[in-house]
Design an enzyme around this catalytic site. Structure first.
Site, PDB file in Angstrom:
ATOM      1  N   GLU A  55       0.843  -1.190   0.000  1.00 50.78           N
ATOM      2  CA  GLU A  55       0.000   0.000   0.000  1.00 50.78           C
ATOM      3  C   GLU A  55       0.881   1.243   0.000  1.00 50.78           C
ATOM      4  O   GLU A  55       1.691   1.429   0.913  1.00 50.78           O
ATOM      5  CB  GLU A  55      -0.899  -0.027   1.241  1.00 50.78           C
ATOM      6  N   CYS A  56       0.760   2.070  -1.019  1.00 49.63           N
ATOM      7  CA  CYS A  56       1.523   3.318  -1.170  1.00 49.63           C
ATOM      8  C   CYS A  56       3.029   3.025  -1.112  1.00 49.63           C
ATOM      9  O   CYS A  56       3.600   2.519  -2.061  1.00 49.63           O
ATOM     10  CB  CYS A  56       1.087   4.347  -0.135  1.00 49.63           C
TER      11      CYS A  56
END
Length: 451
Positions: free
Chosen positions: A329-330
């Protein structure tokens, strides 16, 4: 079971007015006095809650009325206040700022205050003004009759005379001034591109919190501030925000991978999952006895060289991904890619489990609420599932690669933003930070209208 805590909201007219400093000062001062105090943060934010946790010596959870439905909000508010005498909720941005075009933004702290019936302690940065501060108070106090501005804290006060001028003007509004914090550069917390430097990177954090507690004790009426708090009227109905991606989840956790929402972890545990942490910066692979791996966001761009040289971590991650799901995530998505270019323009080899590359040298701010529709079954949910969350990053996708997209993204107004992220075998990743499933938001009215 209902929460037994009392609660209040600390807000301001804008970002940068000193909300976080005041919140930390009050948390530290109340804790020093023996008050069982806890904190929550309005809106999507990873960095401030870590400081709140240190000041209160208890986890800080996020409350987000744009991304969370009523049942989840009540569940998290109850969890955030568990065992507390006082829950202090810090606003994001300005009190009425949020998504959409309404007078009160969707997801704004004001919306949350209406929903949870929180009295508001308004922090005013009064540098460069005197009696005019009263006009700001009047505007905020009268803008929405459902809100109660219960008290004022003046920040960056220049002198006793400066304070007296402002207090006399505000006294005509029958709203008490309960604190006046002087200008003091020594209490400033250093920042970087995504906000404050992380709490875990401050070697002197305890000393800073001690000074902030003394500041609050000298310059704020702590007894009256505590007296402003109202009973938190929420019932405990445990709700998991996201479905756990496994029974035993390996979670990357260190300064490069620190952005994971506590309510997501508690929801996974509620659903029976176990969380096992490991550190890529320490060259640790995901533990073999886990059945799924999550690489959260953080600051991999600041540690790209170390991560590139972490051969044991990268080899272990590749082995893990052969048979088990891995999601990034990110920042975690950046590390799953083929390469990451740092601020100086040097390219570093990442895990290579996805084929994209990212760059922090080519910076552009990506910021805002996002809704995501999943295109295939993945660790975030089944195909067609809708999630709510946000993006907040400066890194750019410089090489899109040839992986299949993970989701279709939409902004807070419902405007399509196109495909996002990538999936290859059991590996998935995206810049999108997931906050909650959208299922309990379907068809509901805005939360502020329900209060």
């Amino acid at each position: 079971m209902r929460s037994k805590a009392k609660a209040l909201l600390i807000a301001a007219p804008r970002s940068g007015a000193g909300k976080t400093t005041v919140t930390l000062a009050l948390l530290a001062a109340f804790r020093r006095r023996g008050v069982r105090v806890r904190a929550a943060k309005c809106g999507p934010d990873y960095i401030d809650p870590a400081f709140h946790e240190a000041a209160a010596d208890a986890p800080c959870l996020n409350l987000d009325s744009w991304a969370m439905g009523p049942a989840l909000l009540d569940s998290i508010a109850c969890e955030a206040s568990a065992g507390a005498d006082l829950l202090i909720v810090e606003s994001a941005m300005g009190l009425f700022d949020g998504a959409g075009t309404g007078a009160i933004g969707e997801g704004a702290a004001a919306e949350l205050a209406v929903r949870l019936r929180l009295p508001v302690l308004l922090v005013l940065d009064v540098a460069g003004q005197a009696q005019s501060a009263a006009a700001s108070v009047l505007g905020f106090a009268s803008f929405d009759p459902r809100l109660r501005i219960a008290g004022i804290i003046l920040n960056r006060v220049g002198s006793d005379r400066h304070r007296a001028l402002i207090e006399r003007a505000i006294a005509t509004l029958d709203i008490p001034v309960l604190g006046a914090i002087p200008r003091d550069k020594a209490i400033h917390l250093p920042e970087r591109h995504l906000g404050l430097v992380q709490a875990l990177e401050h070697h002197d954090l305890e000393l800073r919190l001690h000074r902030l507690a003394e500041l609050a004790e000298r310059h704020c009426d702590l007894a009256r501030i505590q007296g402003l708090a109202a009973p938190l009227r929420v019932a405990q109905q445990p709700v998991a925000a996201l479905t756990p991606l496994g029974q035993r989840i390996a979670l990357a956790s260190d300064p490069a991978f620190a952005f994971i929402y506590p309510h997501v972890l508690s929801g996974w545990r509620l659903a029976g999952a176990e969380i096992v942490t490991f550190s890529p910066l320490a060259n640790e692979p995901p533990p073999e006895d886990c059945d799924a791996c999550w690489l959260p966001g953080g600051y991999p761009e600041l540690h790209a060289g170390t991560l590139a040289g972490a051969a044991r971590f990268k080899a272990g991650l590749k082995h893990f991904a052969v048979s088990r799901p891995v999601h990034g995530e990110c920042g975690g998505y950046m590390v799953l890619g083929d390469g990451l270019v740092d601020a100086e323009g040097a390219r570093h080899a990442m895990a290579g489990l996805l084929t994209h590359a990212t760059s922090f040298a080519e910076r552009r701010l990506h910021l805002g609420y996002r809704a995501a529709t999943l295109l295939e079954d993945c660790p975030l949910g089944s195909a067609g599932a809708r999630l709510r969350g946000h993006e907040f990053h400066y890194a750019s996708l410089t090489e899109p690669g040839n992986d299949l997209p993970l989701a279709e993204l939409f902004d807070a107004d419902g405007t399509a933003l196109g495909p996002s992220g990538g999936r290859r075998g059991s590996v998935t990743g995206t810049f999108f930070h997931a906050i909650a499933r959208e299922d309990d938001l379907a068809g509901q009215q805005r939360l502020a209208k329900l209060a």
